[in-house]
Scaffold this motif. Structure first.
Motif, PDB file in Angstrom:
ATOM      1  N   LEU A  94       1.793   8.653   2.878  1.00 30.76           N
ATOM      2  CA  LEU A  94       1.540   7.706   3.648  1.00 30.76           C
ATOM      3  C   LEU A  94       0.420   8.065   4.885  1.00 30.76           C
ATOM      4  CD1 LEU A  94       4.919   5.861   4.537  1.00 30.76           C
ATOM      5  CD2 LEU A  94       3.348   5.683   2.653  1.00 30.76           C
ATOM      6  N   SER A  95       0.483   9.360   5.535  1.00 34.13           N
ATOM      7  CA  SER A  95      -0.242   9.803   6.247  1.00 34.13           C
ATOM      8  C   SER A  95      -1.007  11.126   5.877  1.00 34.13           C
ATOM      9  CB  SER A  95       0.399  10.270   7.619  1.00 34.13           C
ATOM     10  OG  SER A  95      -0.473  10.930   8.463  1.00 34.13           O
ATOM     11  N   GLY A  96      -2.161  11.219   6.072  1.00 36.39           N
ATOM     12  CA  GLY A  96      -2.882  12.631   5.662  1.00 36.39           C
ATOM     13  C   GLY A  96      -3.298  13.546   6.697  1.00 36.39           C
ATOM     14  N   GLU A  97      -3.147  12.990   7.923  1.00 34.76           N
ATOM     15  CA  GLU A  97      -3.505  13.922   8.979  1.00 34.76           C
ATOM     16  C   GLU A  97      -3.143  13.166  10.381  1.00 34.76           C
ATOM     17  OE1 GLU A  97      -7.282  14.982   9.809  1.00 34.76           O
ATOM     18  OE2 GLU A  97      -8.410  13.011   9.088  1.00 34.76           O
ATOM     19  N   HIS A  98      -2.878  11.845  10.529  1.00 34.70           N
ATOM     20  CA  HIS A  98      -2.784  11.227  11.856  1.00 34.70           C
ATOM     21  C   HIS A  98      -1.381  10.964  12.359  1.00 34.70           C
ATOM     22  CE1 HIS A  98      -7.285   9.533  11.519  1.00 34.70           C
ATOM     23  NE2 HIS A  98      -7.263  10.744  11.890  1.00 34.70           N
ATOM     24  N   GLY A  99      -0.509  11.370  11.337  1.00 33.27           N
ATOM     25  CA  GLY A  99       0.986  11.031  11.600  1.00 33.27           C
ATOM     26  C   GLY A  99       1.343   9.667  11.170  1.00 33.27           C
ATOM     27  N   ASP A 100       2.658   9.503  11.466  1.00 28.24           N
ATOM     28  CA  ASP A 100       3.322   8.373  11.081  1.00 28.24           C
ATOM     29  C   ASP A 100       3.294   7.228  12.272  1.00 28.24           C
ATOM     30  OD1 ASP A 100       3.928   9.191   8.256  1.00 28.24           O
ATOM     31  OD2 ASP A 100       5.305  10.423   9.190  1.00 28.24           O
ATOM     32  N   GLY A 101       3.765   7.389  13.421  1.00 28.15           N
ATOM     33  CA  GLY A 101       4.008   6.862  14.367  1.00 28.15           C
ATOM     34  C   GLY A 101       4.520   5.490  14.195  1.00 28.15           C
ATOM     35  N   GLN A 102       4.177   4.533  14.850  1.00 30.31           N
ATOM     36  CA  GLN A 102       5.024   2.996  14.708  1.00 30.31           C
ATOM     37  C   GLN A 102       4.110   2.417  13.362  1.00 30.31           C
ATOM     38  OE1 GLN A 102       5.067   0.744  18.072  1.00 30.31           O
ATOM     39  NE2 GLN A 102       6.102  -1.135  16.844  1.00 30.31           N
ATOM     40  N   ALA A 103       2.883   2.916  13.123  1.00 29.30           N
ATOM     41  CA  ALA A 103       2.313   2.281  11.735  1.00 29.30           C
ATOM     42  C   ALA A 103       2.887   2.427  10.500  1.00 29.30           C
ATOM     43  CB  ALA A 103       0.896   2.878  11.838  1.00 29.30           C
ATOM     44  N   ALA A 152       0.783  -1.144  -0.167  1.00 32.51           N
ATOM     45  CA  ALA A 152      -0.004  -0.045  -0.092  1.00 32.51           C
ATOM     46  C   ALA A 152       0.966   1.163   0.057  1.00 32.51           C
ATOM     47  CB  ALA A 152      -1.067  -0.032   1.143  1.00 32.51           C
ATOM     48  N   ALA A 153       1.979   1.211   0.604  1.00 30.68           N
ATOM     49  CA  ALA A 153       2.927   2.490   0.630  1.00 30.68           C
ATOM     50  C   ALA A 153       3.604   2.527  -0.729  1.00 30.68           C
ATOM     51  CB  ALA A 153       4.140   2.264   1.813  1.00 30.68           C
ATOM     52  N   LYS A 154       3.851   1.615  -1.493  1.00 27.34           N
ATOM     53  CA  LYS A 154       4.357   1.750  -2.759  1.00 27.34           C
ATOM     54  C   LYS A 154       3.225   2.237  -3.749  1.00 27.34           C
ATOM     55  CE  LYS A 154       7.426  -2.200  -2.170  1.00 27.34           C
ATOM     56  NZ  LYS A 154       7.787  -3.625  -2.517  1.00 27.34           N
ATOM     57  N   LEU A 155       2.105   1.657  -3.477  1.00 29.36           N
ATOM     58  CA  LEU A 155       0.831   2.343  -4.263  1.00 29.36           C
ATOM     59  C   LEU A 155       0.654   3.853  -4.055  1.00 29.36           C
ATOM     60  CD1 LEU A 155      -1.683   1.668  -6.082  1.00 29.36           C
ATOM     61  CD2 LEU A 155      -2.677   1.068  -3.957  1.00 29.36           C
ATOM     62  N   ILE A 156       0.842   4.233  -2.846  1.00 32.03           N
ATOM     63  CA  ILE A 156       0.519   5.515  -2.464  1.00 32.03           C
ATOM     64  C   ILE A 156       1.496   6.376  -3.125  1.00 32.03           C
ATOM     65  CG2 ILE A 156       1.590   6.013  -0.316  1.00 32.03           C
ATOM     66  CD1 ILE A 156      -1.975   7.073  -1.040  1.00 32.03           C
ATOM     67  N   SER A 157       2.851   5.864  -3.090  1.00 32.21           N
ATOM     68  CA  SER A 157       4.012   6.778  -3.450  1.00 32.21           C
ATOM     69  C   SER A 157       3.875   7.028  -5.076  1.00 32.21           C
ATOM     70  CB  SER A 157       5.089   5.942  -3.024  1.00 32.21           C
ATOM     71  OG  SER A 157       5.507   5.942  -1.849  1.00 32.21           O
ATOM     72  N   ALA A 158       3.465   5.749  -5.555  1.00 31.67           N
ATOM     73  CA  ALA A 158       3.306   5.920  -7.260  1.00 31.67           C
ATOM     74  C   ALA A 158       2.024   6.717  -7.655  1.00 31.67           C
ATOM     75  CB  ALA A 158       2.893   4.656  -7.623  1.00 31.67           C
ATOM     76  N   HIS A 159       1.162   7.336  -6.605  1.00 27.02           N
ATOM     77  CA  HIS A 159       0.189   8.269  -6.903  1.00 27.02           C
ATOM     78  C   HIS A 159       0.794   9.647  -6.480  1.00 27.02           C
ATOM     79  CE1 HIS A 159      -2.169   4.719  -7.955  1.00 27.02           C
ATOM     80  NE2 HIS A 159      -3.260   5.838  -8.558  1.00 27.02           N
ATOM     81  N   LEU A 209       7.842   2.739   6.981  1.00 28.44           N
ATOM     82  CA  LEU A 209       7.602   2.766   5.606  1.00 28.44           C
ATOM     83  C   LEU A 209       7.902   3.957   4.910  1.00 28.44           C
ATOM     84  CD1 LEU A 209       3.807   1.234   5.865  1.00 28.44           C
ATOM     85  CD2 LEU A 209       6.062  -0.176   5.353  1.00 28.44           C
ATOM     86  N   LEU A 210       8.492   4.981   5.537  1.00 28.34           N
ATOM     87  CA  LEU A 210       8.965   6.298   5.036  1.00 28.34           C
ATOM     88  C   LEU A 210       9.861   6.328   3.954  1.00 28.34           C
ATOM     89  CD1 LEU A 210       8.598   8.641   8.144  1.00 28.34           C
ATOM     90  CD2 LEU A 210       6.998   8.815   6.060  1.00 28.34           C
ATOM     91  N   PRO A 211      10.788   5.656   3.986  1.00 33.40           N
ATOM     92  CA  PRO A 211      11.693   5.325   2.859  1.00 33.40           C
ATOM     93  C   PRO A 211      11.311   4.955   1.440  1.00 33.40           C
ATOM     94  CG  PRO A 211      12.752   4.289   4.744  1.00 33.40           C
ATOM     95  CD  PRO A 211      11.174   4.671   5.083  1.00 33.40           C
ATOM     96  N   LEU A 212      10.024   4.131   1.599  1.00 32.50           N
ATOM     97  CA  LEU A 212       9.208   3.931   0.431  1.00 32.50           C
ATOM     98  C   LEU A 212       8.664   5.147  -0.238  1.00 32.50           C
ATOM     99  CD1 LEU A 212       7.338   0.832   1.387  1.00 32.50           C
ATOM    100  CD2 LEU A 212       9.849   0.954  -0.024  1.00 32.50           C
ATOM    101  N   MET A 213       8.280   6.020   0.351  1.00 31.10           N
ATOM    102  CA  MET A 213       7.910   7.489   0.248  1.00 31.10           C
ATOM    103  C   MET A 213       8.840   8.631  -0.270  1.00 31.10           C
ATOM    104  SD  MET A 213       5.076   9.883   2.175  1.00 31.10           S
ATOM    105  CE  MET A 213       4.848  11.658   1.697  1.00 31.10           C
TER     106      MET A 213
END
Length: 965
Positions: free
Chosen positions: A473-482, A462-469, A486-490
């Motif tokens: 990864l986060s639109g308001e709730h932050g990254d946290g442990q979730a 899903a992280a790869k998909l969002i980066s391709a668009h 995955l941030l390097p993929l973005m």
């Protein structure tokens, strides 16, 4: 130093913090369990929880923790969905005490607040000046400004009013090393002047300025590309064209850089009027495709939701609102703001644009404010509703709020849906479609190794998909442990290196919220539910069918959205005691957390014998409000009954369990000599009787009636023609023994409506008092006897009408659950109705008397949870009564709760929040409607006014000369 794990034990850390003047400090197992989770999939048991009361105590706490090598996690309401509000060291709860509004300047349109202030409290203060804070997430009734700053919260109206970062003017923060810094915009000359000072603040600013100057191209091209790109650190605000705004750069840093001491925020002036346009589509993808064209109409908000979300709603009045939506599989809620004159035309123009979209199925402009509020409530409750899918499966926030530019939303959603199908997963989609931000909770299986492996693989893809668009990864709730892992993929390695350098400048010791954003914890680590953790084998009396008979699964229904922490009254009941104490322990969430930890046997180790759980449940009123108001259906009243049953099994119980728990049985001999009993309980022996009975000394013991209702009824001759056939009047113990006039009034009304009134043979009981005190073995025996007595009537199709809401609710829901598998009990539940339900739905052609009167009404908690107030509202409208239903929550008495020793203060304080002041303020000719016996007792004891049952109101109008008062 770089922290890997805390060294000292909980007791040593708690002792040091207590000596260090850091506020209230708790290192006990109960507190640690309550704060082990937030609204995410993650769990970390802290060493200690600290409740600072003022600025210096926050600074002191950081000083002590740094000296001892303990990491710190700052926390507001704990509604974060990504795991950044839990940590292994010290948790600073800033919401309980450090929550004041410091200043509000209407001319400058700014407010200065402490970080623990709840957003709704700020909004209430700002509204007095026609202002509001622009960012307004769905958790507005409990989220704190500090938490919003930590996550860069956005909310429904960010399309028009921006994110939290867009509305922050200045921050005062303290670093882990104790440097206090005031942050805001800075001109080049101000930067030079600050650096020249040569102190700790100067060195911090110099390092940050140098970081920006060395990486201008990367900051301009990789960050701030669209509004909902909030993943990582907001380094774009360090650019000179953005005025090197360190306050905005700190927003969204999730407590990893500094702790906020105060914040000055910008307020906006909302439009004078608003309109809601509801648009239906064949599916969520078609709704997403329609968004770009709708944005041209400059809406305040465009929110989307899938039918899978609305299918989960069970609350009667909200369900009724849903049933009026345009036929569709997905909807957009478009909100327009402006003057009343222009809104009609703009709403029609927006609806016309929607009609041109492929997949549009219909639309409607909602003009009724109450209906609009009910529809918005569905969207606001989305985070909770989506945690259970229509088939009952658990769903989790593993991919909670990714965002893409709005013109790519349809493409992303189709491919994302395909990804779900590929992994054989499902989830209900909703969110801020107008800004390309989607929320979805997915039915990951964290109970197996295979399911956890699937979770990790899915979020990676899903992280790869969002980066391709081109998304975030986060639109308001932050990254946290979730999402941090995955941030390097973005972003790629260069930007990640910038993030790590930014973190090191602020927090070289890695003492603040380690593992978030940089040097991340694994996405599948610290999971709250894990195949590596085996729950204790706890057998239950209640079946918990909705949770597969699994008590651990029932308690983990609580996913932490924290709606139970709301202190305002918006038609909800839960949670009365939390509204009084503002203590996490007394919230629905806090109790559910402890019960869940009890099932795990790690922090709470004594199982059913746990004193920590007993303490947390002590102030639960068993009002059942949470069973209806909690979006996930957490039912602490039932959990409490189950716990008390096991906790006191083969043990001496509190005295109140033997007196008030057995009240229906004890009332039978008392009814034979009522005057003697009344004289005794009001004599000089009353204090001794109360002490021996576990009754609060401040309470007056209710007086027994000279004659019970049953004695009166069985000696009378039925009246009326009974043309509608028989109805079984449930004779509850409270009205039968204490206020028989209520039941007499019920007979008069039912006979006037054409029913032939019957009562059960013998003396029956719904077993409620035994259920609430956890005496479930006895409750079962009584329940079986009651069911057997009523089965012939129910089998003959005779409705059972209850006048006491708590007993009616017990017949409708508690007994069928308690007597699991008993079809007669289930039939009784289906046959049981309230008086208003019977008259509105089963008495066609009957016209109630016209009563031109004003009234205020207190809806009993159990009625709120099981039936709602809809039928009562309809009946009162037909009678011409100008009624105001109080949004007061519980009356505070709640059966035995308010009578029990040690509960009086909380009981009264709960009533004083809305109900009791409203009664005192009501004019003498205003009727005070309260069907609940407890509600009427609380009203009478605290206001001197008399509460009236609906049956009495109607009966008095039928025969005003001789009807009961």
């Amino acid at each position: 130093m770089t922290m890997t794990a805390p060294g000292p034990d909980a007791a040593a850390v708690a002792e040091a913090l207590a000596r260090g003047d850091c506020g209230d400090v708790a290192g006990d197992a109960g507190r640690r369990a309550q704060y082990s989770a937030d609204s995410s999939n993650y769990r970390q048991v802290p060493l200690v929880v600290v409740f600072p009361r003022e600025r210096r105590q926050v600074i002191n706490a950081l000083s002590v923790c740094r000296r001892m090598g303990v990491p710190v996690t700052a926390r507001g309401a704990g509604t974060s969905t990504s795991g950044q509000a839990v940590g292994p060291g010290a948790v600073l709860d800033l919401s309980r005490y450090y929550n004041r509004l410091i200043a509000l300047d209407p001319q400058a349109r700014t407010a200065t607040v402490q970080p623990g202030i709840v957003l709704d409290d700020l909004q209430t203060a700002a509204a007095e000046h026609g202002l509001r804070f622009g960012a307004d997430p769905s958790t507005h009734s409990r989220c704190t400004l500090g938490g919003m700053i930590g996550n860069n919260a956005c909310g429904t109206h960010s399309l028009a009013w921006g994110r939290t970062a867009d509305n922050v003017v200045e921050l005062e923060v303290v670093t882990y090393r104790g440097t206090v810094v005031r942050l805001g915009e800075m001109t080049p000359s101000e930067v030079d002047e600050a650096i020249a000072a040569g102190d700790d603040r100067a060195r911090l600013i110099a390092s940050l300025h140098l970081l920006a100057q060395r990486n201008l191209a990367a900051l301009r091209t990789n960050l701030g590309r669209f509004p909902r790109q909030v993943s990582g650190y907001a380094l774009e605000h360090l650019l000179p064209e953005r005025r090197f705004d360190l306050a905005k750069a700190l927003v969204g840093s999730e407590g990893t850089l500094a702790v906020v001491l105060s914040a000055t925020v910008r307020l906006i002036s909302p439009p004078p009027a608003a309109a809601l346009v509801v648009l239906g589509f064949r599916d969520a993808c078609a709704a997403a495709d329609a968004v770009p064209a709708l944005l041209e109409h400059r809406p305040l908000a465009i929110e989307g939701l899938d039918q899978a979300l609305t299918d989960i709603v069970v609350r009667p009045e909200t369900r009724a609102a849903i049933d009026t939506l345009p036929a569709a599989k997905a909807w957009l809620f478009a909100k327009l703001g402006g003057t009343g004159e222009e809104l009609t035309g703009r709403a029609q123009a927006l609806a016309e644009s929607a009609r041109q979209a492929a997949g549009f199925t219909g639309g409607e402009v909602i003009t009724e404010p109450a209906r609009a509020r009910r529809l918005w409530r569905i969207r606001e409750d989305g985070a909770g509703l989506a945690t259970r899918l229509p088939d009952g499966a658990e769903a989790w926030p593993g991919w909670e709020d990714a965002a893409v530019p709005p013109d790519r939303l349809g493409s992303y959603l189709r491919q994302f849906t395909g990804l779900l199908d590929q992994y054989r997963l499902q989830g209900a989609v909703y969110g801020h479609f107008g800004e390309g931000c989607l929320h979805v909770r997915i039915d990951f299986d964290f109970t197996t190794e295979e399911g956890t492996t699937v979770f990790r693989a899915f979020v990676t893809d899903a992280a790869k998909l969002i980066s391709a668009h081109g998304g975030s990864l986060s639109g308001e709730h932050g990254d946290g442990q979730a999402r941090s892992e995955l941030l390097p993929l973005m972003y790629g390695p260069d930007v990640i290196s910038l993030f790590e350098e930014f973190k090191s400048i602020w927090d070289p010791d890695n003492g603040l919220n380690p593992g978030m954003i940089v040097r991340p914890l694994p996405v599948d680590g610290n999971l709250r539910v894990s195949p590596r953790r085996t729950p204790l084998p706890l057998r239950t009396v209640f079946p918990f069918h909705a949770d597969g008979g699994d008590f651990a699964k029932a308690t983990r229904r609580c996913v932490g959205v924290g709606k139970c922490r709301s202190t305002g009254h918006h038609g909800d009941v839960m949670c009365p005691s939390y509204r009084v104490t503002l203590d996490e322990k007394d919230s629905t969430r806090g109790r559910a957390r402890l019960l869940y930890e009890m099932t795990q046997g790690e922090v709470i180790t004594e199982g059913w014998r746990s004193t920590e759980v007993l303490d947390a449940l002590d102030l639960c009123l068993s009002c059942k409000g949470c069973s209806a108001d909690c979006p996930v259906g957490v039912d602490v009243a039932t959990y409490k009954s189950e716990f008390l049953h096991h906790h006191y099994r083969r043990r001496i119980r509190p005295a109140s369990h033997y007196t008030m728990g057995w009240l229906p049985l004890l009332s039978r001999p008392a009814a034979r000599v009522p005057r003697f009993v009344n004289a005794l309980t009001s004599s000089r022996l009353a204090p001794l009787i109360k002490r021996l009975g576990g009754i609060a000394t401040e309470r007056e013991i209710p007086r027994y009636a000279d004659e019970t209702f049953l004695a009166w009824f069985r000696a009378r001759t039925s009246e009326g023609d009974g043309q509608r056939g028989p109805v079984m009047l449930w004779v509850d113990s409270f009205n039968n023994h204490f206020t028989p006039d209520v039941l007499k009034a019920g007979v008069a009304v039912l006979e006037d409506a054409g029913f032939r009134v019957r009562v059960p043979d013998g003396i029956q009981c719904c077993a409620l008092t035994w259920i609430t005190t956890g005496q479930l073995g006895i409750a079962r025996r009584i329940g079986r006897r009651t069911t057997a007595a009523l089965t012939p009537a129910v089998s003959a199709g005779i409705p059972v009408v209850g006048l006491e809401p708590s007993c009616t609710a017990a017949l409708k829901s508690d007994l069928p659950e308690l007597l699991d598998g008993d079809e007669n009990a289930r039939a009784l539940g289906r046959a049981t109705v309230t008086l208003a339900e019977l008259l509105v739905r089963h008495a066609p052609g009957w016209e109630p008397p016209r009563i031109e009167a004003r009234s205020i009404s207190q809806t009993h908690c159990h009625q709120h949870a099981t039936s709602g107030f809809g039928a009562d509202r309809t009946l009162l409208d037909r009678m011409g009564v100008d009624n105001t239903a109080l949004e007061s929550g519980c009356c505070g008495l709640a059966g035995n709760f308010g009578f029990e020793r040690g509960h009086y203060d909380v009981s009264v304080a709960a009533g004083e929040q809305v109900l009791l002041p409203a009664v005192r303020a009501a004019s003498p000719d205003t009727r005070i409607l309260a069907d609940g016996f407890s509600c009427r007792v609380q009203i009478a004891s605290r206001t001197g006014r008399t509460g009236t049952h609906l049956a009495q109101l109607i009966a008095h109008a039928l025969t005003p000369s001789d009807a009961p008062p």
